[in-house]
Design a protein around this motif. Structure first.
Motif, PDB file in Angstrom:
ATOM      1  N   SER A 244      -0.380  20.346  12.283  1.00 35.95           N
ATOM      2  CA  SER A 244       0.332  19.156  12.767  1.00 35.95           C
ATOM      3  C   SER A 244       0.321  19.044  14.280  1.00 35.95           C
ATOM      4  CB  SER A 244       1.776  19.172  12.253  1.00 35.95           C
ATOM      5  OG  SER A 244       2.487  20.288  12.796  1.00 35.95           O
ATOM      6  N   GLN A 250      -7.144  12.898  11.004  1.00 40.84           N
ATOM      7  CA  GLN A 250      -6.542  12.956   9.670  1.00 40.84           C
ATOM      8  C   GLN A 250      -7.503  13.492   8.624  1.00 40.84           C
ATOM      9  OE1 GLN A 250      -3.352  12.311   8.739  1.00 40.84           O
ATOM     10  NE2 GLN A 250      -2.873  12.098  10.910  1.00 40.84           N
ATOM     11  N   ASN A 257      -0.421  19.378   4.724  1.00 39.41           N
ATOM     12  CA  ASN A 257      -0.079  18.243   5.579  1.00 39.41           C
ATOM     13  C   ASN A 257      -0.226  16.923   4.840  1.00 39.41           C
ATOM     14  OD1 ASN A 257      -1.172  20.553   7.434  1.00 39.41           O
ATOM     15  ND2 ASN A 257       0.055  19.278   8.780  1.00 39.41           N
ATOM     16  N   GLN A 261       2.737  14.107   4.039  1.00 42.77           N
ATOM     17  CA  GLN A 261       2.604  12.669   4.254  1.00 42.77           C
ATOM     18  C   GLN A 261       2.926  11.884   2.989  1.00 42.77           C
ATOM     19  OE1 GLN A 261      -1.365  12.087   5.726  1.00 42.77           O
ATOM     20  NE2 GLN A 261      -0.985  13.175   7.651  1.00 42.77           N
ATOM     21  N   GLN A 264       6.843  12.255   2.180  1.00 46.79           N
ATOM     22  CA  GLN A 264       7.649  11.478   3.115  1.00 46.79           C
ATOM     23  C   GLN A 264       7.258  10.013   3.148  1.00 46.79           C
ATOM     24  OE1 GLN A 264       7.269  13.480   6.876  1.00 46.79           O
ATOM     25  NE2 GLN A 264       8.669  15.129   6.301  1.00 46.79           N
ATOM     26  N   GLN A 266       4.793   8.623   4.460  1.00 50.34           N
ATOM     27  CA  GLN A 266       4.322   8.173   5.762  1.00 50.34           C
ATOM     28  C   GLN A 266       2.984   7.441   5.637  1.00 50.34           C
ATOM     29  OE1 GLN A 266       4.113  11.702   8.125  1.00 50.34           O
ATOM     30  NE2 GLN A 266       6.320  11.863   8.392  1.00 50.34           N
ATOM     31  N   GLU A 267       2.070   8.046   4.900  1.00 52.22           N
ATOM     32  CA  GLU A 267       0.735   7.479   4.784  1.00 52.22           C
ATOM     33  C   GLU A 267       0.091   8.024   3.519  1.00 52.22           C
ATOM     34  OE1 GLU A 267      -3.512   7.362   7.219  1.00 52.22           O
ATOM     35  OE2 GLU A 267      -1.741   8.308   8.087  1.00 52.22           O
TER      36      GLU A 267
END
Length: 320
Positions: A244, A250, A257, A261, A264, A266-267
Motif C-alpha cells: 500500500s 494497481q 490489497n 479494496q 471496503q 473502494q474499487e
C-alpha cells in the motif's frame, strides 16, 4: 528362600507392553497424576466446544455466503447462515482471468520467492551465530538483538526504499521484511542443541561448514525449519502494508490489497463491477469469496506443519 523362589516371574518383555493409544484416545497418564473428575472433563469439553464454535461459525458464514446466489443473500438480508442452493459463480468470475486472478498469482510468487530468500538468510545467519567461536559472533548477536527493541521507524524505512530505487518494485515487498530476528534466535537455539561431537566428527572427515549445514544440521532440524517456513510464508501471504505504501500501480497489487479494496468497496475490478450492476452477482458474495481465497492456503498448509510446532518451537526456544 523357598518363598522368594516360588514367586512367579513377571514377564516384562515386549509382548506385555501396553498397546499404543489410538488417535482418538488420550495418552496414558503418569502414575503420580490424579485422574480428572467428571465435572472437570465436562467443563473442559464445554469450554473447548464454545472455543471451536467461536472460530468455526464465522468461517461457516463466510463460506456459505460466498457460495450463495444473489437471491439467497437478498432474502437473508446480508450474511447467509443456512445454505439454500450452492453456486460457484462468484469464484468463476474471480478466477476468470481478471484483476483478482492476477493478484492471486502475484501473491503466490511473492510468497514463494520471499520465503525461500528469508529462509536462506535466516538459516545461514543462525548457523553462523550458533558457532560461538565464529568471527564477530558476540557483536553481531548484540546488534541483531538491539534491532528487536529499537527501530528507525516508518519514514526512514520509506526513504531508504525510495533511495534504493525499489518503489513500484516487487523487491519492496520482500527486502524490508525479509528477516525476523526472533526466527533467527529460534533457529540458533535449535542449532546449538545439536551434538557438537557429531559436527566435530564431520570436520575430522573433511567436511566444511557448508556440507555440515546441508547434510547434518538441516536434516536434524526439519521440525524447526518447517515451523519457521510456515511463519515466513504466512507473513508474506498476509502482508498488505508494504504494497500500500511502496506500490502505486494497481495492476501490481497482491491479493490482500485487492481484498481490502473489495471489502471496503473502494474499487472493484471492471468485469466484476459490471456483473454486480447487472444483478448477476452480489457484491457481498464477491467479498466473501475473496476472503476464502485469501484464507485457503493457510488453512490447507497449517495442519501439515501443526505436528512440528511443539518440537520446533519449544526445543528451539529452550536450548542454547
Amino acid at each position: 528362600m523357598t518363598s522368594v523362589m516360588a514367586r512367579p516371574r513377571q514377564d516384562t518383555g515386549p509382548d506385555r507392553r501396553e498397546p499404543a493409544p489410538r488417535w482418538w484416545q488420550a495418552p496414558p497418564r503418569p502414575s503420580w497424576e490424579e485422574a480428572p473428575s467428571k465435572a472437570g472433563l465436562a467443563g473442559k469439553g464445554i469450554a473447548l466446544s464454545f472455543a471451536c464454535l467461536a472460530v468455526l461459525f464465522p468461517l461457516w458464514i463466510v463460506v456459505v455466503t460466498s457460495l450463495s446466489s444473489r437471491k439467497t443473500i437478498d432474502e437473508a438480508g446480508g450474511l447467509v447462515m443456512v445454505p439454500k442452493g450452492i453456486t460457484f459463480i462468484a469464484y468463476e468470475e474471480l478466477l476468470s482471468g481478471g484483476q483478482v486472478t492476477r493478484a492471486a498469482v502475484i501473491s503466490v510468487l511473492i510468497t514463494l520467492v520471499g520465503t525461500l530468500f528469508s529462509m536462506a538468510v535466516s538459516v545461514l545467519c543462525a548457523y553462523g551465530l550458533s558457532r560461538t567461536g565464529s568471527f564477530g559472533h558476540r557483536w553481531i548477536l548484540m546488534t541483531l538483538l538491539a534491532t528487536m527493541f529499537f527501530s528507525a521507524g516508518l519514514i526512514p524505512t520509506y526513504l531508504l526504499v525510495q533511495s534504493l530505487g525499489l518503489m513500484d518494485s516487487y523487491l519492496a515487498l520482500i527486502l524490508p521484511s525479509a528477516v525476523s530476528i526472533f526466527n533467527i534466535l529460534v533457529l540458533r537455539g535449535f542449532f546449538m542443541g545439536i551434538s557438537q561431537e557429531l559436527i566435530d566428527s564431520a570436520r575430522i572427515d573433511g567436511a566444511g561448514d557448508v556440507r555440515i549445514l546441508w547434510q547434518i544440521v538441516m536434516p536434524l532440524s526439519r521440525a524447526v525449519l518447517a515451523v519457521i517456513t510456515l511463519f515466513y510464508a504466512v507473513g508474506y501471504w498476509s502482508a498488505w502494508f508494504n504494497a500500500s505504501i511502496y506500490l502505486n500501480d494497481q495492476d501490481m497489487m497482491p491479493l490482500q490489497n485487492v481484498m481490502i479494496q473489495l471489502v471496503q468497496k473502494q474499487e472493484a475490478p471492471v468485469g466484476l463491477s459490471q456483473a454486480i450492476r447487472t444483478g448477476q452477482l452480489s457484491g457481498l458474495a464477491i467479498q466473501m469469496a475473496v476472503m476464502v481465497m485469501a484464507l485457503l492456503p493457510v488453512a490447507v498448509l497449517s495442519p501439515f506443519v501443526q505436528k512440528h510446532f511443539k518440537k520446533g518451537m519449544l526445543t528451539g526456544a529452550v536450548k542454547g
